[in-house]
Design an enzyme around this catalytic site. Structure first.
Site, PDB file in Angstrom:
ATOM      1  N   LYS A   1      -9.779 -61.275  17.541  1.00  0.00           N
ATOM      2  CA  LYS A   1     -10.095 -60.988  18.950  1.00  0.00           C
ATOM      3  C   LYS A   1     -11.396 -61.669  19.297  1.00  0.00           C
ATOM      4  O   LYS A   1     -12.270 -61.840  18.435  1.00  0.00           O
ATOM      5  CB  LYS A   1     -10.253 -59.480  19.160  1.00  0.00           C
ATOM      6  CG  LYS A   1     -10.119 -59.052  20.590  1.00  0.00           C
ATOM      7  CD  LYS A   1      -8.661 -59.007  21.010  1.00  0.00           C
ATOM      8  CE  LYS A   1      -8.430 -58.419  22.355  1.00  0.00           C
ATOM      9  NZ  LYS A   1      -7.072 -57.900  22.485  1.00  0.00           N
TER      10      LYS A   1
HETATM   11  N1  GLU Z   1      -4.774 -59.810  24.562  1.00  0.00           N
HETATM   12  C1  GLU Z   1      -3.438 -59.398  24.285  1.00  0.00           C
HETATM   13  C2  GLU Z   1      -3.426 -58.232  23.303  1.00  0.00           C
HETATM   14  O1  GLU Z   1      -4.375 -57.505  23.189  1.00  0.00           O
HETATM   15  C3  GLU Z   1      -2.545 -60.570  23.883  1.00  0.00           C
HETATM   16  C4  GLU Z   1      -2.895 -61.217  22.596  1.00  0.00           C
HETATM   17  C5  GLU Z   1      -2.081 -62.484  22.314  1.00  0.00           C
HETATM   18  O2  GLU Z   1      -1.176 -62.780  23.053  1.00  0.00           O
HETATM   19  O3  GLU Z   1      -2.419 -63.134  21.328  1.00  0.00           O
HETATM   20  O4  GLU Z   1      -2.459 -57.959  22.668  1.00  0.00           O
END
Ligand code: GLU
Length: 476
Positions: free
Chosen positions: A107
């Site tokens: 993240k």
């Molecule tokens: N930000 C989204 C999540 O928390 C999508 C992550 C992604 O598609 O890699 O799942």
């Protein structure tokens, strides 16, 4: 927002993790390997804006590399900090394992209020942040693939992809360095709606599970169910839109930054969204009653509560008063570990974040595969499928007229049956299949094990089991 006794987001995730591993037979070393965050990179960089240098702080955290690339969004918010990014990265590992997206968890976040900057400033900032991450392989198609999250969207992803390509001019797979791009820049249809669509599919599957419904004290179908949504951003908006327009749910409450709207007959989601875009909040909207203390609407009587905004909104200070029998966590970490204890004791059923909002990363997986295969899904098969369906229709019509039966196929049926699946249909079908399969894997643990009385623990058991298997297969 949390009370003093409340653990941090990162601690909450660990508490929930520990509750699940206590029911597993993992060696302590492996347990720790799965739990800890492998690395967090912090960057401080300057951008010259409005005649002076402004310094920004950003993070990219990698939780688990049992599979690569690692995956997870990049968030733009003033609340971003290391603790939050690490908690979110851990959730990404568990989420990807649960829905069998072949990624580890990561993240990123930038401490910024994007509303304070215009588009060209945001582009400069985004490209500079991306540059810092790209040169350390923290954005890379085979190692680390970001995506949108709170405060970011298609536009930022297009800038990141372009930045990567400028720095890696001969990488033929450059587009796969980030997902959630616009369709005209290597994106896939259905990615923007994906997380909200996944919430809808998750609820469809829950309402097919009679035992699950019984545990929540709910009956029947989604039709007519009262739903309260917190946050009408990309995820909350799409979930509320599909549930009201396609499944007959009544959106009786919408909570936003400046307050909430309530209407027992159901709010018009599209109209509220337009109002928010034009007025920067819900106040003044006339299709519902405005409630200044938005958080109080979390406690309003409803069948389904959908927190789709920030983490920690249901916590020790309000969990006791939350009356919804079913909560589906469209946001990451909206229920703290303490609140989770209170709600479980009350018998509230919680469809946990790592499953409920996995639609985004699932369709990101499809986009990444599309980018690596350099071809749109359905391009080779669509017309062939249509031709074969036409053959059947022609033959049925011939048989019907030759035999004198005189059947007529309805034009509606013919039109639907003849249409070969395009990219959007395939993406939705793949997403639906994923959400159904992941629900089944969680629900079987929930219903079959006497020592598991909630879906979150079941979800952790399934995902930790899969991650542990990957580590074992590597010889760890
Ligand atoms: N930000 C989204 C999540 O928390 C999508 C992550 C992604 O598609 O890699 O799942």
């Amino acid at each position: 927002m949390n009370t003093p006794n409340e653990p941090s987001f990162r601690e909450s995730v660990d508490i929930m993790f520990n509750r699940a591993v206590a029911l597993m037979d993992l060696s302590p070393g492996l347990e720790e390997k799965v739990r800890v965050c492998n690395a967090t990179y912090t960057v401080r960089f300057g951008v010259r804006l409005r005649g002076q240098i402004q310094t920004f702080t950003g993070y990219r955290s990698v939780h688990s590399e049992h599979m690569e690339p690692v995956k997870g969004g990049i968030r733009y918010s003033m609340g971003v900090n290391q603790n939050e990014v690490e908690a979110l990265a851990a959730l990404m590992s568990y989420k990807c394992a649960l829905v069998e997206a072949p990624f580890g968890g990561s993240k990123g976040g930038l401490c910024i209020d994007p509303r304070q900057y215009d588009e060209s400033e945001l582009e400069l900032i985004t490209r500079r942040f991306a540059y810092e991450l790209i040169k350390r392989d923290l954005i890379n198609p085979s190692q680390n693939v970001p995506a949108p999250d709170m405060g970011t969207g298609e536009r930022e992803m297009a800038w990141i992809a372009d930045q990567y390509k400028r720095m890696n001019t001969t990488d033929i797979n450059g587009s796969a360095c980030v997902t959630g791009k616009p369709t005209n820049a290597g994106g896939i249809q259905g990615r923007t709606e994906a997380t909200g669509r996944g919430v809808q599919y998750a609820l469809h599957e829950f309402f097919r599970d009679s035992e699950g419904k019984k545990k929540a004290g709910l009956e029947g179908t989604l039709d007519g169910k009262k739903v309260v949504v917190q946050g009408l951003g990309n995820v909350g908006y799409h979930a509320a839109k599909f549930l009201s327009e396609e499944d007959g749910c009544k959106i009786t409450g919408i909570i936003e930054r400046d307050g909430a709207l309530v209407n027992p007959d159901g709010l018009d989601v599209e109209a509220v969204r337009t109002w928010i875009a034009e007025n920067d909040g819900v106040s003044g909207y006339t299709g519902g009653t405005y409630v200044k203390d938005g958080a109080s609407v979390l406690e309003q009587d409803c069948d389904i509560l959908i927190p789709a905004a920030l983490e920690g909104v249901i916590n020790l200070s309000n969990a006791e008063r939350v009356t919804a029998p079913l909560i589906i966590e469209a946001a990451n970490g909206p229920v703290t570990a303490g609140a989770d204890d209170i709600l479980r004791a009350k018998g509230t059923v919680i469809i946990p974040d790592m499953y409920a909002n996995a639609g985004g990363v699932t369709v990101s997986y499809f986009e990444w595969v599309k980018n690596l295969s350099h071809i749109r899904f359905g391009r080779m098969q669509r017309r062939q499928e249509e031709a074969r369906h036409q053959l059947i229709i022609d033959e049925l019509e011939r048989l019907s007229s030759d035999s004198g039966i005189g059947w007529e196929l309805s034009p509606n049926f013919k039109q639907k049956y003849l249409r070969g699946a395009g990219e959007l249909e395939l993406v939705r079908s793949g997403l639906d299949d994923t959400m159904r399969a992941a629900y089944q894997s969680m629900a079987s643990v929930w219903h079959e094990r006497d020592d598991v009385d909630d879906l979150r623990t079941a979800a952790y058991l399934v995902s930790i089991g899969k991650i542990a298997d990957s580590y074992r297969a590597k010889g760890l």
